[in-house]
Design an enzyme around this catalytic site. Structure first.
Site, PDB file in Angstrom:
ATOM      1  N   ASP A 148      26.837 -14.760  36.103  1.00 10.27           N
ATOM      2  CA  ASP A 148      27.234 -15.324  34.637  1.00 10.27           C
ATOM      3  C   ASP A 148      25.857 -15.267  33.988  1.00 10.27           C
ATOM      4  OD1 ASP A 148      28.543 -16.621  32.762  1.00 10.27           O
ATOM      5  OD2 ASP A 148      28.081 -18.563  33.629  1.00 10.27           O
ATOM      6  N   ARG A 182      43.013 -15.499  35.221  1.00  7.37           N
ATOM      7  CA  ARG A 182      43.085 -16.816  34.533  1.00  7.37           C
ATOM      8  C   ARG A 182      44.387 -17.243  34.036  1.00  7.37           C
ATOM      9  NH1 ARG A 182      38.455 -18.408  31.819  1.00  7.37           N
ATOM     10  NH2 ARG A 182      39.625 -20.250  31.276  1.00  7.37           N
ATOM     11  N   CYS A 223      32.448 -13.877  35.039  1.00  8.64           N
ATOM     12  CA  CYS A 223      33.541 -14.575  34.360  1.00  8.64           C
ATOM     13  C   CYS A 223      33.845 -14.136  32.633  1.00  8.64           C
ATOM     14  CB  CYS A 223      33.319 -16.099  34.341  1.00  8.64           C
ATOM     15  SG  CYS A 223      32.027 -16.729  33.242  1.00  8.64           S
ATOM     16  N   ARG A 227      37.687 -27.978  26.058  1.00  6.40           N
ATOM     17  CA  ARG A 227      36.391 -27.310  26.124  1.00  6.40           C
ATOM     18  C   ARG A 227      35.315 -27.991  25.250  1.00  6.40           C
ATOM     19  NH1 ARG A 227      34.840 -21.094  26.317  1.00  6.40           N
ATOM     20  NH2 ARG A 227      35.616 -21.310  28.382  1.00  6.40           N
ATOM     21  N   HIS A 252      33.121 -25.335  35.246  1.00  6.54           N
ATOM     22  CA  HIS A 252      34.204 -24.529  34.823  1.00  6.54           C
ATOM     23  C   HIS A 252      35.398 -24.287  35.912  1.00  6.54           C
ATOM     24  CE1 HIS A 252      36.276 -21.892  32.003  1.00  6.54           C
ATOM     25  NE2 HIS A 252      35.057 -20.837  31.835  1.00  6.54           N
ATOM     26  N   GLN A 257      38.209 -21.361  35.505  1.00  5.43           N
ATOM     27  CA  GLN A 257      37.425 -20.163  35.833  1.00  5.43           C
ATOM     28  C   GLN A 257      37.282 -19.988  37.645  1.00  5.43           C
ATOM     29  OE1 GLN A 257      36.597 -17.457  33.385  1.00  5.43           O
ATOM     30  NE2 GLN A 257      36.723 -16.543  35.500  1.00  5.43           N
TER      31      GLN A 257
HETATM   32  N1  NVA Z   1      28.197 -20.372  31.556  1.00  2.00           N
HETATM   33  C1  NVA Z   1      28.806 -19.867  30.412  1.00  2.00           C
HETATM   34  C2  NVA Z   1      30.236 -19.484  30.796  1.00  2.00           C
HETATM   35  C3  NVA Z   1      30.936 -18.893  29.615  1.00  2.00           C
HETATM   36  C4  NVA Z   1      32.635 -18.695  29.885  1.00  2.00           C
HETATM   37  C5  NVA Z   1      28.667 -20.793  29.419  1.00  2.00           C
HETATM   38  O1  NVA Z   1      28.885 -21.762  29.416  1.00  2.00           O
HETATM   39  O2  NVA Z   1      28.350 -20.219  28.279  1.00  2.00           O
HETATM   40  N1   CP Z   2      35.334 -16.845  30.942  1.00  2.00           N
HETATM   41  C1   CP Z   2      35.706 -17.540  29.975  1.00  2.00           C
HETATM   42  O1   CP Z   2      35.862 -18.763  30.011  1.00  2.00           O
HETATM   43  O2   CP Z   2      35.628 -16.846  28.846  1.00  2.00           O
HETATM   44  P1   CP Z   2      35.683 -17.446  27.462  1.00  2.00           P
HETATM   45  O3   CP Z   2      34.506 -18.209  26.950  1.00  2.00           O
HETATM   46  O4   CP Z   2      35.934 -16.399  26.251  1.00  2.00           O
HETATM   47  O5   CP Z   2      37.064 -18.472  27.218  1.00  2.00           O
END
Ligand code: NVA
Ligand code: CP
Length: 318
Positions: free
Chosen positions: A217, A285, A257, A103, A130, A133
């Protein structure tokens, strides 16, 4: 030789279909507490340069339940944070494990890591995608509605976000229509918008009308914290609330998500209400990532000519 999962483009249509079917079987096995140890003895490394709850927990649980083991490095706990080159980290980490999930921020950073890794690399969220997800989201939609082809999904919120982009990629792959409602300045690049199946507007009401699924989101993604005030102003009017949900199909449900900001992109009434699928979505997930790990790790072993010796045959089809 190894295959990655950085975006949906990395898997064929047949592989995506098999993956959803396998995830369903793995979910049934888990619900019956039937053990499936297809990845016994394998190690998964999880590298985080951004925070996480679900991604970390679901990948750790997935590999453990398949008989393997996870090693997790969080942002402050590796030499990456002190400037060790990405390529060196990728080469070294590959020597210890069977797959790596990362990540991070820029998509190019993940791509560079994947180019230098010698085991499959999975995108656990970047600024631009993502996909694990959205794989869970697509699984959840099919689980609830029994199909994907021909459905209409409305994404309300940041149309340039990682979630919106992965949904735009998923729509033509799974055959559903996607309506993105986002304010000007936060709409997706036109080249990501499939001309027949996807559309973009700045009207949540129009996008939600008759839709089978509403997705939202956060308005400020990780790494965009400095823009928070401007984003709050730009997205006012984009909250998924009961009135918007009532414009959708009578059977429509809502995906988020998580983490969520109740009162911003979604009301507590909707997120915690009977038409929210967010908790199934989070659980799913686990199941889709098990299927993904099996697909990538076992294929890599077959390519190396070592799969048959290391995969307990009895467990592979469990
Ligand atoms: N769009 C959000 C998703 C978190 C799972 C982010 O990137 O923070
Ligand atoms: N939805 C998701 O990826 O959650 P986290 O940021 O908690 O991993």
């Amino acid at each position: 030789m190894k295959r990655d999962f950085l975006t949906f483009a990395d898997l064929t249509d047949d592989e995506l279909r098999s993956l959803l079917d396998r995830a369903k079987a793995l979910k049934e096995a888990r619900n019956a507490r039937r053990e499936v140890r297809t990845l016994a003895g394998r190690t998964l490394i999880l590298l985080f340069e951004k925070a996480s709850t679900r991604t970390r927990l679901s990948f750790e649980a997935a590999i453990a339940q398949l008989g393997g083991h996870a090693i997790t490095l969080s942002p402050d706990h590796s030499q990456l944070g002190r400037g060790e080159p990405l390529a060196d980290t990728a080469k070294v980490a590959s020597r210890y494990c069977d797959a790596i999930m990362m990540r991070t921020f820029a998509d190019e950073r993940l791509a560079e890591f994947a180019r230098n890794a010698t085991v499959p690399v999975i995108n656990g969220l970047t600024d631009g995608a993502h996909p694990v997800q959205v794989l869970a989201d697509v699984f959840t939609i099919e689980e609830r509605l029994g199909k994907l082809k021909g459905l209409t999904v409305a994404f309300i919120g940041d149309g340039s976000s990682n979630m919106a982009r992965s949904f735009l990629e998923a729509a033509p792959r799974f055959g559903f229509s996607l309506r993105v409602a986002a304010p000007k300045g936060y709409q997706p690049p036109p080249e990501l918008v499939h001309p027949q199946l996807c559309s973009v507007s700045d009207s949540p009401a129009k996008a939600a009308l008759g839709a089978d699924v509403l997705v939202t989101d956060v308005w400020t993604s990780m790494g965009q914290e400095a823009e928070k005030a401007a984003r709050l102003a730009a997205f006012s009017g984009y909250c998924v609330d009961q009135a918007l949900l009532e414009r959708a199909s009578p059977k429509a449900f809502v995906l988020h998500c998580l983490p969520a900001h109740r009162g911003e992109e979604i009301t507590a009434e909707v997120l915690d209400g009977p038409r929210s699928a967010a908790w199934d979505e989070a659980e799913n997930r686990l199941h889709v990532q098990k299927a993904l790990l099996e697909t990538l790790v076992l294929a890599h072993e077959r390519a190396l000519g070592i799969g048959a010796q290391r995969s307990p045959a009895a467990g592979v089809t469990a």
